[in-house]
Design a protein around this motif. Structure first.
Motif, mmCIF file in Angstrom:
data_model
loop_
_atom_site.group_PDB
_atom_site.id
_atom_site.type_symbol
_atom_site.label_atom_id
_atom_site.label_comp_id
_atom_site.label_asym_id
_atom_site.label_seq_id
_atom_site.Cartn_x
_atom_site.Cartn_y
_atom_site.Cartn_z
ATOM 1 N N VAL A 69 0.870 -1.176 0.000
ATOM 2 C CA VAL A 69 0.000 0.000 0.000
ATOM 3 C C VAL A 69 0.907 1.226 0.000
ATOM 4 O O VAL A 69 2.001 1.208 0.563
ATOM 5 N N GLU A 70 0.427 2.287 -0.637
ATOM 6 C CA GLU A 70 1.277 3.459 -0.849
ATOM 7 C C GLU A 70 0.462 4.728 -0.669
ATOM 8 O O GLU A 70 -0.664 4.839 -1.176
ATOM 9 N N ALA A 71 1.015 5.661 0.064
ATOM 10 C CA ALA A 71 0.444 6.999 0.181
ATOM 11 C C ALA A 71 1.387 7.958 -0.540
ATOM 12 O O ALA A 71 2.605 7.882 -0.352
ATOM 13 N N ARG A 72 0.836 8.849 -1.342
ATOM 14 C CA ARG A 72 1.707 9.723 -2.125
ATOM 15 C C ARG A 72 1.030 11.054 -2.404
ATOM 16 O O ARG A 72 -0.206 11.175 -2.351
ATOM 17 N N THR A 73 1.855 12.011 -2.718
ATOM 18 C CA THR A 73 1.372 13.313 -3.156
ATOM 19 C C THR A 73 2.251 13.792 -4.295
ATOM 20 O O THR A 73 3.441 13.450 -4.363
ATOM 21 N N ALA A 74 1.659 14.562 -5.199
ATOM 22 C CA ALA A 74 2.392 15.048 -6.372
ATOM 23 C C ALA A 74 1.980 16.473 -6.680
ATOM 24 O O ALA A 74 0.839 16.896 -6.409
ATOM 25 N N LEU A 75 2.909 17.206 -7.249
ATOM 26 C CA LEU A 75 2.666 18.591 -7.650
ATOM 27 C C LEU A 75 3.245 18.776 -9.043
ATOM 28 O O LEU A 75 4.385 18.367 -9.310
ATOM 29 N N GLY A 76 2.463 19.371 -9.948
ATOM 30 C CA GLY A 76 2.950 19.576 -11.308
ATOM 31 C C GLY A 76 2.038 20.487 -12.099
ATOM 32 O O GLY A 76 1.260 21.264 -11.526
ATOM 33 N N GLN A 77 2.142 20.374 -13.407
ATOM 34 C CA GLN A 77 1.284 21.175 -14.279
ATOM 35 C C GLN A 77 1.074 20.438 -15.595
ATOM 36 O O GLN A 77 1.849 19.562 -15.964
ATOM 37 N N TYR A 78 -0.006 20.792 -16.269
ATOM 38 C CA TYR A 78 -0.280 20.290 -17.615
ATOM 39 C C TYR A 78 -0.708 21.480 -18.469
ATOM 40 O O TYR A 78 -1.024 22.564 -17.931
ATOM 41 N N GLY A 79 -0.711 21.297 -19.766
ATOM 42 C CA GLY A 79 -1.042 22.424 -20.643
ATOM 43 C C GLY A 79 -1.726 21.986 -21.924
ATOM 44 O O GLY A 79 -1.813 20.802 -22.243
ATOM 45 N N TRP A 80 -2.238 22.978 -22.654
ATOM 46 C CA TRP A 80 -2.853 22.746 -23.961
ATOM 47 C C TRP A 80 -2.735 24.020 -24.796
ATOM 48 O O TRP A 80 -2.585 25.122 -24.270
ATOM 49 N N ARG A 81 -2.748 23.822 -26.103
ATOM 50 C CA ARG A 81 -2.553 24.952 -27.019
ATOM 51 C C ARG A 81 -3.891 25.542 -27.464
ATOM 52 O O ARG A 81 -4.897 24.840 -27.571
ATOM 53 N N ILE A 82 -3.841 26.853 -27.759
ATOM 54 C CA ILE A 82 -4.992 27.575 -28.307
ATOM 55 C C ILE A 82 -4.570 28.148 -29.670
ATOM 56 O O ILE A 82 -3.529 28.803 -29.778
ATOM 57 N N ASN A 83 -5.337 27.870 -30.693
ATOM 58 C CA ASN A 83 -5.063 28.432 -32.017
ATOM 59 C C ASN A 83 -6.324 29.083 -32.576
ATOM 60 O O ASN A 83 -7.402 28.996 -31.983
ATOM 61 N N GLN A 84 -6.177 29.703 -33.716
ATOM 62 C CA GLN A 84 -7.285 30.462 -34.294
ATOM 63 C C GLN A 84 -8.457 29.568 -34.664
ATOM 64 O O GLN A 84 -9.621 29.961 -34.559
ATOM 65 N N ALA A 85 -8.151 28.325 -35.083
ATOM 66 C CA ALA A 85 -9.226 27.399 -35.445
ATOM 67 C C ALA A 85 -10.075 27.048 -34.226
ATOM 68 O O ALA A 85 -11.316 26.986 -34.313
ATOM 69 N N ARG A 86 -9.450 26.837 -33.094
ATOM 70 C CA ARG A 86 -10.203 26.519 -31.885
ATOM 71 C C ARG A 86 -10.999 27.726 -31.392
ATOM 72 O O ARG A 86 -12.094 27.582 -30.858
ATOM 73 N N ILE A 87 -10.423 28.907 -31.551
ATOM 74 C CA ILE A 87 -11.153 30.126 -31.162
ATOM 75 C C ILE A 87 -12.406 30.284 -32.004
ATOM 76 O O ILE A 87 -13.508 30.570 -31.494
ATOM 77 N N ALA A 88 -12.261 30.084 -33.325
ATOM 78 C CA ALA A 88 -13.399 30.253 -34.234
ATOM 79 C C ALA A 88 -14.468 29.191 -34.002
ATOM 80 O O ALA A 88 -15.665 29.447 -34.183
ATOM 81 N N ALA A 89 -14.063 27.980 -33.558
ATOM 82 C CA ALA A 89 -15.025 26.900 -33.353
ATOM 83 C C ALA A 89 -15.802 27.054 -32.047
ATOM 84 O O ALA A 89 -16.834 26.389 -31.881
ATOM 85 N N ASN A 90 -15.354 27.928 -31.138
ATOM 86 C CA ASN A 90 -16.007 28.076 -29.834
ATOM 87 C C ASN A 90 -16.225 29.553 -29.510
ATOM 88 O O ASN A 90 -15.643 30.100 -28.575
ATOM 89 N N PRO A 91 -17.096 30.247 -30.274
ATOM 90 C CA PRO A 91 -17.298 31.681 -30.049
ATOM 91 C C PRO A 91 -17.956 32.003 -28.705
ATOM 92 O O PRO A 91 -17.722 33.084 -28.153
ATOM 93 N N ASP A 92 -18.770 31.082 -28.167
ATOM 94 C CA ASP A 92 -19.422 31.364 -26.893
ATOM 95 C C ASP A 92 -18.401 31.470 -25.758
ATOM 96 O O ASP A 92 -18.624 32.182 -24.776
#
Length: 467
Positions: A69-92
């Motif tokens: 059995v294991e107890a653990r904690t982690a700290l980090g980050q994740y990311g994603w890109r934004i481009n013009q096509a995604r902006i145009a597809a989600n105007p709301d």
């Protein structure tokens, strides 16, 4: 990408070669801490090939040999890109006619080409070793945990619109599933590789829920583990040493182990009935080793002289009568001063450093060799069970006999006491191993209990202290 895969494959092969002489088994009672670096990958509406990074700290306890059995904690980050096509597809979400550099509707947060989120996890895990007694240990894990996240833009780290509005909880439950492999670096330190896929009970890891699809995270980590409890050592100690038989100078183990007395008699001369040992077909086996004494043929009764011997058979006058042939000296019986199971890691000549009985038997062997006189000379014999190819059993028994010899020399036993170390393979079993239908009717544990009696080390005395 191909170069990276080739590099990782080469690294994995190198680790397997380097660690083939050690093993990273997890044993009951082990307390292990680990520190690792991670890469994170987000899976959702804006999923792409962007990775984040982080670190993990954990503490585990082995409730069983293969389960922890294991107890653990982690700290980090994740990311994603934004481009013009995604902006145009989600105007709301981004705003009608928006572009990179504008602000999200109703906020001061700038639309950037990269968004990210800090992520903190706390998990309770269970791990299980898939294959035991091999140098590198593969395992699987599963557990439950909490994920805390905070979506923002990439450079300013300003919260994204729905995070600002509090449209969702930023602390949610998750189920991490994964597996990995552990490579031993020393008795305490291992290298651990681990991959996981985390089912996250949220659709807003990227701040937006466009189609009700759940967002998930995956990770890959590489780190070091350290075992805090003391590894069992196979070093001789000088206290509580067992007594030695004063008659034949061998270790007393539930009675004297000396075999110098003729078969069927005790040292004091009292006769003892012993059932003969039976081989696989029921026949009494002969000793198969070079040190064995050949059986002496039964003495024939002396023939009575004929009443009227013929002239040809009489001794001619003046001739000397033929001298009686000298009686043959009986061969020295084969004396085994030590015959105990000393366990090794399966299919290797490495001592099983976690087996308590092996530690005890090694101690007794060391005591016997240390206390014996300087004139003693022995042959160390390695024996194997009949399980597996005979050629491999022969090879393993030779390697293991050499390993025991080297262990004795490393621990101060004089080299003059050890004439040689040889392997007998599975040719001289101590007990008969079941085969065929009988073996198939037995459990794996029952078979192993029988076979383990034949996997042993024997010390054969070829020159005793009183000779």
């Amino acid at each position: 990408s191909t170069e990276v895969r080739n590099y990782l494959s080469s690294l994995l092969l190198l680790l397997l070669l380097v660690t083939s002489v050690m093993h990273a088994q997890k044993r009951q009672g082990d307390v292990v801490g680990s520190l690792s670096v991670n890469s994170y990958k987000y899976h959702g509406e804006f999923s792409d090939d962007l990775f984040g990074y982080g670190g993990t700290l954990s503490l585990s306890y082995n409730a069983m040999d293969r389960l922890w059995v294991e107890a653990r904690t982690a700290l980090g980050q994740y990311g994603w890109r934004i481009n013009q096509a995604r902006i145009a597809a989600n105007p709301d979400y981004f705003g009608q006619g928006a572009k990179i550099g504008d602000v999200y509707p109703g906020t001061l947060t700038k639309i950037e080409e990269r968004n990210e989120s800090r992520v903190t996890t706390v998990d309770l895990m269970v791990g299980y070793v898939l294959v035991e007694n091999i140098p590198a240990v593969p395992y699987i894990t599963a557990g439950v945990g909490l994920v805390d996240f905070a979506p923002s833009n990439g450079s300013e780290h300003s919260p994204l619109p729905n995070n600002i509005a509090g449209e969702y909880s930023t602390t949610v439950a998750s189920i991490p599933l994964g597996g990995g492999i552990i490579f031993p670096l020393s008795q305490r330190v291992n290298l651990a590789l681990r991959g996981e896929y985390r089912l996250v009970f949220s659709s807003n890891l990227d701040d937006v829920d466009l189609n009700g699809m759940r967002d998930d995270l995956s990770s890959f980590s590489i780190g070091l583990t350290y075992r805090f409890n003391e590894p069992r050592r196979h070093r001789p100690h000088h206290r509580d040493e067992p007594q030695m038989c004063q008659r034949c100078k061998c270790v007393i183990d539930e009675g004297c182990c000396c075999e110098m007395a003729p078969r069927g008699r005790r040292p004091g001369g009292e006769r003892r009935e012993e059932p003969p040992m039976r081989g696989p077909q029921g026949a009494a086996p002969a000793e198969s080793t070079p040190e064995s004494a050949p059986e002496q043929p039964a003495e024939k009764p002396a023939e009575q002289p004929a009443e009227n011997p013929s002239p040809k058979s009489a001794t001619p006058e003046g001739a000397q009568p033929a001298a009686d042939p000298e009686p043959e000296m009986p061969a020295t019986p084969r004396r085994v001063a030590f015959s105990k199971s000393i366990n090794f890691v399966v299919n290797t000549d490495q001592l099983d450093l976690d087996d308590e009985q092996t530690e005890k038997n090694l101690q007794e062997l060391w005591n016997y060799m240390k206390q014996a006189c300087d004139e003693l000379q022995v042959i160390i014999e390695g024996h194997a069970s009949a399980d597996g190819p005979p050629e491999r059993n022969q090879e393993l028994s030779e390697l293991r006999a050499q390993r025991i010899k080297q262990w004795l020399l490393d621990n101060g036993i004089s080299a003059t006491k050890i004439r040689s170390a040889v392997g007998r393979g599975s040719t001289s079993p101590k007990v008969v191993e079941p085969t065929g239908d009988m073996a198939r009717k037995m459990s794996k544990e029952q078979l192993e209990a029988i076979r383990s009696k034949n996997r042993r080390i024997e010390v054969v005395v070829v020159k005793d202290c009183n000779k």
